[in-house]
Scaffold this motif. Sequence first.
Motif, PDB file in Angstrom:
ATOM      1  N   TRP A  78       0.818  -1.223   0.000  1.00 35.92           N
ATOM      2  CA  TRP A  78       0.000   0.000   0.000  1.00 35.92           C
ATOM      3  C   TRP A  78       0.840   1.255   0.000  1.00 35.92           C
ATOM      4  N   ASP A  79       0.591   2.093  -0.984  1.00 31.76           N
ATOM      5  CA  ASP A  79       1.252   3.388  -1.088  1.00 31.76           C
ATOM      6  C   ASP A  79       0.376   4.354  -0.281  1.00 31.76           C
ATOM      7  N   ALA A  80       0.536   4.308   1.036  1.00 30.31           N
ATOM      8  CA  ALA A  80      -0.559   4.734   1.911  1.00 30.31           C
ATOM      9  C   ALA A  80      -0.521   6.183   2.387  1.00 30.31           C
ATOM     10  N   PHE A  81       0.598   6.879   2.144  1.00 31.21           N
ATOM     11  CA  PHE A  81       0.610   8.292   2.523  1.00 31.21           C
ATOM     12  C   PHE A  81       0.026   9.118   1.380  1.00 31.21           C
ATOM     13  N   ILE A  90     -11.056  15.256   6.965  1.00 26.31           N
ATOM     14  CA  ILE A  90     -11.872  16.421   7.271  1.00 26.31           C
ATOM     15  C   ILE A  90     -13.343  16.141   6.953  1.00 26.31           C
ATOM     16  N   GLU A  91     -13.556  15.536   5.814  1.00 28.45           N
ATOM     17  CA  GLU A  91     -14.922  15.272   5.367  1.00 28.45           C
ATOM     18  C   GLU A  91     -15.668  14.340   6.329  1.00 28.45           C
ATOM     19  N   ASN A  92     -14.964  13.302   6.773  1.00 27.79           N
ATOM     20  CA  ASN A  92     -15.638  12.275   7.578  1.00 27.79           C
ATOM     21  C   ASN A  92     -15.280  12.310   9.061  1.00 27.79           C
ATOM     22  N   ARG A  93     -14.472  13.308   9.436  1.00 23.58           N
ATOM     23  CA  ARG A  93     -14.039  13.415  10.837  1.00 23.58           C
ATOM     24  C   ARG A  93     -13.456  12.088  11.337  1.00 23.58           C
ATOM     25  N   ILE A  94     -12.499  11.633  10.563  1.00 28.37           N
ATOM     26  CA  ILE A  94     -11.859  10.367  10.925  1.00 28.37           C
ATOM     27  C   ILE A  94     -10.378  10.569  10.656  1.00 28.37           C
ATOM     28  N   SER A  95      -9.528  10.037  11.487  1.00 26.54           N
ATOM     29  CA  SER A  95      -8.111  10.343  11.336  1.00 26.54           C
ATOM     30  C   SER A  95      -7.569   9.662  10.087  1.00 26.54           C
ATOM     31  N   PRO A  96      -6.588  10.298   9.420  1.00 18.91           N
ATOM     32  CA  PRO A  96      -6.038   9.718   8.192  1.00 18.91           C
ATOM     33  C   PRO A  96      -5.571   8.280   8.397  1.00 18.91           C
ATOM     34  N   TRP A 432       0.087  14.154   6.425  1.00 22.98           N
ATOM     35  CA  TRP A 432       0.070  12.702   6.230  1.00 22.98           C
ATOM     36  C   TRP A 432       1.185  12.260   5.266  1.00 22.98           C
ATOM     37  N   GLY A 433       2.392  12.193   5.830  1.00 21.66           N
ATOM     38  CA  GLY A 433       3.556  11.782   5.067  1.00 21.66           C
ATOM     39  C   GLY A 433       4.660  11.413   6.037  1.00 21.66           C
ATOM     40  N   ALA A 434       5.769  10.930   5.503  1.00 19.49           N
ATOM     41  CA  ALA A 434       6.888  10.564   6.387  1.00 19.49           C
ATOM     42  C   ALA A 434       7.628  11.839   6.789  1.00 19.49           C
ATOM     43  N   MET A 497       7.738  14.149   3.652  1.00 17.40           N
ATOM     44  CA  MET A 497       8.329  13.851   2.348  1.00 17.40           C
ATOM     45  C   MET A 497       7.259  13.549   1.302  1.00 17.40           C
ATOM     46  N   ASP A 498       7.554  13.935   0.082  1.00 20.44           N
ATOM     47  CA  ASP A 498       6.770  13.553  -1.090  1.00 20.44           C
ATOM     48  C   ASP A 498       6.524  12.029  -1.033  1.00 20.44           C
ATOM     49  N   THR A 499       5.295  11.608  -1.287  1.00 17.73           N
ATOM     50  CA  THR A 499       5.008  10.168  -1.201  1.00 17.73           C
ATOM     51  C   THR A 499       5.771   9.357  -2.253  1.00 17.73           C
ATOM     52  N   PHE A 500       6.243  10.052  -3.289  1.00 13.23           N
ATOM     53  CA  PHE A 500       7.013   9.326  -4.305  1.00 13.23           C
ATOM     54  C   PHE A 500       8.336   8.796  -3.752  1.00 13.23           C
TER      55      PHE A 500
END
Length: 825
Positions: A78-81, A90-96, A432-434, A497-500
């Motif tokens: 999973w490329d998860a970030f 924000i939309e669903n009020r759920i943490s990333p 939401w990244g490293a 960091m950039d997710t790439f």
Amino acid sequence: MDSYKPREIEQKWQRCWEEQMQFRSERDPARPKYYVLEMFPYPSGKLHMGHMRVYSIGDVLARFLRMRGYNVIHPMGWDAFGLPAENAAIENRISPAVWTEKNIAQMKEQQKQLGVSYDWEREVNTSHPDYYRWTQWLFLLMYRRGLAYKKKAPVNWCPSCQTVLANEQVEGGACWRCATPVETRELSQWFLKITDYAERLLKDLSKLTGWPERVKIMQENWIGRSEGSEIQFGIKEFPELELRTFTTRPDTLFGVTYMVLAAEHPLVRRLVAGTEREKEVLEFVERVRRENEIQRTSAETEKLGVFTGRHAINPVNGEAVPILVGNYVVMGYGTGAVMGVPAHDQRDFLFARKYGLPIRVVIQPPGENLSGDTMEEAYTGEGILVNSGSFNGLPNREAMKKITEYLREQGKGDFKVTYRLRDWLISRQRYWGAPIPIIYCDRCGTVPVPEEDLPVELPLEVELSGSRVPGLEHYPSFVETSCPSCGGPARRETDTMDTFICSSWYFLRYTSPGYTQAPFDKKEADYWMPVDQYIGGIEHAVLHLLYARFFTKVLYDAGLVQVEEPFSRLLAQGMVYKDGAKMSKSKGNVVSPDEIIERYGADTGRLFILFASPPEKDLEWSDQGVEGCHRFLRRVWRLVKEGRALADGERDAAVMGKEEKELRRIIHSGIKKVTEDIQERFNFNTAISAIMEMVNAAYNYLHEREKGGHHPAVWREALESIVLLLAPFAPHLAEELWSSLGHRESVFFQPWPEYDPQLLRREEVEIVIQINGKVRGKMTVPVDCSQEELVELARGHQRIGELLQGKEIRRAVAVPGKLVNLVIG
RNA sequence: GCCGGGGUGGCGGAAUUGGCAGACGCAAGGGACUUAAAAUCCCUCGGGCCGUGAGGCCCGUACCGGUUCGAUUCCGGUCCCCGGCACCA
């Protein structure tokens, strides 16, 4: 007879595969290894047809190669970030993190329902601290090797995503993700020095013989190597300064009549400081800098310039020419200063005409006598040098070399290679990244986080009341730390960091996903790498695929991997369309893998997607086509279920007749075709059509032998061959049918069928008889007829004989097994 | 502008080394089975023309030309579509 119930048998076999851990992969030096990899997905929560296509392609290869005796590794992760998790948060009020985990669980379930043969023990998740710890470690490796640096520079800013972007993520001046036009901002950001690897990234493309040409060309264009010379001009009013310029045409140096600087050029302020032109020039600079990327880089934008009042000194003739600031010169390429040679560059020509700058011809085309006053466009071709002092009379190609060598002797220039590729901007102003593992200390400056302190973990308690997920600068407990060097109070870098980056090394992590001593276990990586077959979308041609190559080269230089290129073979699969458009929610033409599985089963979906088009081409979705594939699978089901009893008859009683020979010929040539189509050409569509032909031939045989007299061994061979060949495409159905043919062991433990070349031969063949290249008759002859015999037989053919009446055969061409062509007057 | 890839029936596509263009599938039409429907099976299926028929002739792989006994395939030119790069000095 029981009918084909795809859902039931699919669940049954999926459970069985999972219980037996059939797709587990381990190092085994005794067998050749094969690494099959599909680009890992972003966990959006729902599989779409593009996913289904790429996994179907990968799974056919993985299952086929296992049956061929390879030790196959076939992992998934999973490329998860990335940004969507923040928007959803924000939309669903759920943490990333929670949202991402939930999506992963859903998508994994869907992948399992597709029956893809992944080794789930190797699953990776880039947003997990056990993974990003090593992403951070690799950043520090880059930092130690001088490949990660921070600098203040004009960067691309996406106002909608509220973050900076890499050049590769700007498409036509707009954000690759949301299409918002990007702005230029002057910010201090982290970069990776990919430009240090430009030459190798370019040169090694030639080693990638298993890559599609178009992808290699896209990378080549992106790297954009150009050979030329760097030349130092003096500045008349500032003898202590020099002005460096890059040109691909040093042969035109005597034709320079002005010089243009980029608005961002560091000398601009100094040149005009305190002069009457200062105001005008600085206003111009401001105006240019305010323009966005699209306006600035469009070739249509009118070329504007403003005189600085200063002059550049041409190093070859000492001439002073005006220095201007222009809107068309970019700071990021070459030196940000362009010498203007209007006679021999069309853009310079128009610019010079507009501002009344002189046009001086220095290259004369053969047999012509151009003049700057009368020419209507620039002359950019070859020619002989004129107006060029001691270089007069030289062919311009030679002059490029001679003039640059002269400059080098004078200390005023040299040969130079320039690249379009820029350093990779990796800072992102997002949560939401490293996290970038850097600490800022007032006393010690920029201090890398010590390896033993990794990972620098993201705070998981996220504030979700606002309109965006707050960046890391909003978490005092994250920001405030102590300096690893002096122990004093210090602050953490708050950019991620950039997710790439995360996806630039994941294929290495798969080789030892649980390893705790390093990003990967070298002996595992040395065994499994390189990826033998990589499969993914063309959209990553210059993004992920370039970055992953760069990372691999850095790791190679650091002695961490043995391979210099990560992916030996690449398959860029086409997109899935419906009604002529890419499937999208807004167009309302989406078909989801779920509904196909629900209605027809995964085997039907896989078969259709592989049958409808060769994998690298775009695919047009067709509900009726799916229907047709489902019909075919039912036909196979009936063939085996109804026909299996005939496969166990009395062997000796049966006669091997013409029908048996014909059936065996089709079965064996089918085996040959399917094998070669999968292995050498990825032509899954024609492989499937060959299986369809085998099934048709089996039914024909059944009809012909209706009154009994089947040959059980031949019949069994036919049924088993069909099931084995179908196994990589429709794995569940194949398992079920294999077991109903009386086998206890999984069909995937069977060796791939071999064909017998003897059986491909027909005893008699139909030969086409042509007269003057047109088909005029046909005849059936023994397969080993010689050319002479063929011609004789053709002459003797009744109809041909009639047509030949009174005509003279001027020439006869015979191709054994194919045709005879008689040429008559 | 430069650099790639492509153009074949109503549709998706096949023709792997220059050798019967249209495999395989979809759609369409006709028929069988059935009280009926579904399912299944069989036949036709690039265009035009001649023939009562069996069958035959001509045209046809974007367009024009070339090479060849023979070209979807090789060569030269033209048009169109898709993709990449592009004020890149």
